[in-house]
Design a protein around this motif. Structure first.
Motif, PDB file in Angstrom:
ATOM      1  N   ARG A  64       0.869  -1.186   0.000  1.00  0.00           N
ATOM      2  CA  ARG A  64       0.000   0.000   0.000  1.00  0.00           C
ATOM      3  C   ARG A  64       0.898   1.226   0.000  1.00  0.00           C
ATOM      4  O   ARG A  64       1.778   1.368   0.841  1.00  0.00           O
ATOM      5  CB  ARG A  64      -0.921   0.030   1.208  1.00  0.00           C
ATOM      6  CG  ARG A  64      -1.810   1.292   1.242  1.00  0.00           C
ATOM      7  CD  ARG A  64      -2.848   1.249   2.353  1.00  0.00           C
ATOM      8  NE  ARG A  64      -3.786   0.169   2.166  1.00  0.00           N
ATOM      9  CZ  ARG A  64      -4.867   0.205   1.372  1.00  0.00           C
ATOM     10  NH1 ARG A  64      -5.121   1.287   0.674  1.00  0.00           N
ATOM     11  NH2 ARG A  64      -5.667  -0.825   1.275  1.00  0.00           N
ATOM     12  N   VAL A  65       0.668   2.110  -0.985  1.00  0.00           N
ATOM     13  CA  VAL A  65       1.449   3.334  -1.141  1.00  0.00           C
ATOM     14  C   VAL A  65       0.517   4.529  -0.992  1.00  0.00           C
ATOM     15  O   VAL A  65      -0.502   4.622  -1.676  1.00  0.00           O
ATOM     16  CB  VAL A  65       2.139   3.378  -2.526  1.00  0.00           C
ATOM     17  CG1 VAL A  65       2.916   4.669  -2.690  1.00  0.00           C
ATOM     18  CG2 VAL A  65       3.038   2.163  -2.717  1.00  0.00           C
ATOM     19  N   VAL A  66       0.867   5.430  -0.070  1.00  0.00           N
ATOM     20  CA  VAL A  66       0.087   6.647   0.158  1.00  0.00           C
ATOM     21  C   VAL A  66       1.034   7.839   0.027  1.00  0.00           C
ATOM     22  O   VAL A  66       2.072   7.884   0.701  1.00  0.00           O
ATOM     23  CB  VAL A  66      -0.581   6.637   1.556  1.00  0.00           C
ATOM     24  CG1 VAL A  66      -1.340   7.931   1.800  1.00  0.00           C
ATOM     25  CG2 VAL A  66      -1.497   5.424   1.705  1.00  0.00           C
ATOM     26  N   HIS A  67       0.701   8.759  -0.867  1.00  0.00           N
ATOM     27  CA  HIS A  67       1.523   9.955  -1.100  1.00  0.00           C
ATOM     28  C   HIS A  67       2.979   9.585  -1.407  1.00  0.00           C
ATOM     29  O   HIS A  67       3.917  10.222  -0.921  1.00  0.00           O
ATOM     30  CB  HIS A  67       1.455  10.924   0.069  1.00  0.00           C
ATOM     31  CG  HIS A  67       0.067  11.357   0.408  1.00  0.00           C
ATOM     32  ND1 HIS A  67      -0.740  12.060  -0.476  1.00  0.00           N
ATOM     33  CD2 HIS A  67      -0.673  11.170   1.520  1.00  0.00           C
ATOM     34  CE1 HIS A  67      -1.910  12.280   0.090  1.00  0.00           C
ATOM     35  NE2 HIS A  67      -1.903  11.757   1.307  1.00  0.00           N
ATOM     36  N   GLY A  68       3.169   8.523  -2.180  1.00  0.00           N
ATOM     37  CA  GLY A  68       4.503   8.119  -2.599  1.00  0.00           C
ATOM     38  C   GLY A  68       5.314   7.347  -1.576  1.00  0.00           C
ATOM     39  O   GLY A  68       6.460   7.007  -1.824  1.00  0.00           O
ATOM     40  N   LEU A  69       4.733   7.054  -0.410  1.00  0.00           N
ATOM     41  CA  LEU A  69       5.436   6.305   0.634  1.00  0.00           C
ATOM     42  C   LEU A  69       4.768   4.955   0.862  1.00  0.00           C
ATOM     43  O   LEU A  69       3.533   4.860   0.907  1.00  0.00           O
ATOM     44  CB  LEU A  69       5.441   7.086   1.956  1.00  0.00           C
ATOM     45  CG  LEU A  69       6.159   8.431   1.938  1.00  0.00           C
ATOM     46  CD1 LEU A  69       5.942   9.140   3.273  1.00  0.00           C
ATOM     47  CD2 LEU A  69       7.638   8.241   1.659  1.00  0.00           C
ATOM     48  N   ILE A  70       5.565   3.919   1.014  1.00  0.00           N
ATOM     49  CA  ILE A  70       5.028   2.602   1.350  1.00  0.00           C
ATOM     50  C   ILE A  70       4.578   2.649   2.804  1.00  0.00           C
ATOM     51  O   ILE A  70       5.387   2.881   3.702  1.00  0.00           O
ATOM     52  CB  ILE A  70       6.074   1.498   1.141  1.00  0.00           C
ATOM     53  CG1 ILE A  70       6.471   1.417  -0.332  1.00  0.00           C
ATOM     54  CG2 ILE A  70       5.538   0.156   1.647  1.00  0.00           C
ATOM     55  CD1 ILE A  70       7.631   0.485  -0.618  1.00  0.00           C
TER      56      ILE A  70
END
Length: 94
Positions: A64-70
Motif C-alpha cells: 500500500r502506497v500513500v503519497h509516494g510512501l510505502i
C-alpha cells in the motif's frame, strides 16, 4: 510479521551476508480496485554465501502506497521453499 522501519532494518541486518540475490523473474503485477494497492508475484534467485548453493524463492507481495510512501507491505512466500532455505542456512525455525 515485521512492523516499523527500525524493526525491518534490524531484521535485514541480522540476515545480511547469509545469501545474495542475483535475479528476479516470473514477475506478474495484478490490478486492484484500490489505486493505493499493488500486488506482485515474483521469483528471486540467489546463492547461499557460505556454500555457493543456489536457491529460488517465490513470493506474493501486497503493498500500500500513500503519497509516494510505502505504508504497508506484506510478503507471502512459499513455505516449502523457505523451509528448505532455512534448513540449508541452519536458521532456527520460529
Amino acid at each position: 510479521m515485521t512492523t516499523g522501519r527500525e524493526t525491518m532494518r534490524a531484521r535485514m541486518k541480522a540476515t545480511a551476508g547469509l545469501w545474495s540475490f542475483h535475479t528476479v523473474d516470473e514477475v506478474t503485477l495484478h490490478e486492484t480496485a484500490d489505486p493505493e494497492v499493488a500486488i506482485a508475484e515474483f521469483r528471486v534467485h540467489g546463492r547461499i554465501t557460505a556454500t555457493g548453493e543456489p536457491f529460488a524463492l517465490t513470493y506474493i507481495n501486497v503493498i500500500r502506497v500513500v503519497h509516494g510512501l510505502i505504508v504497508s507491505s506484506r510478503d507471502f512466500g512459499n513455505p516449502q521453499e523457505s523451509l528448505t532455505l532455512r534448513t540449508a542456512l541452519a536458521v532456527p525455525i520460529e
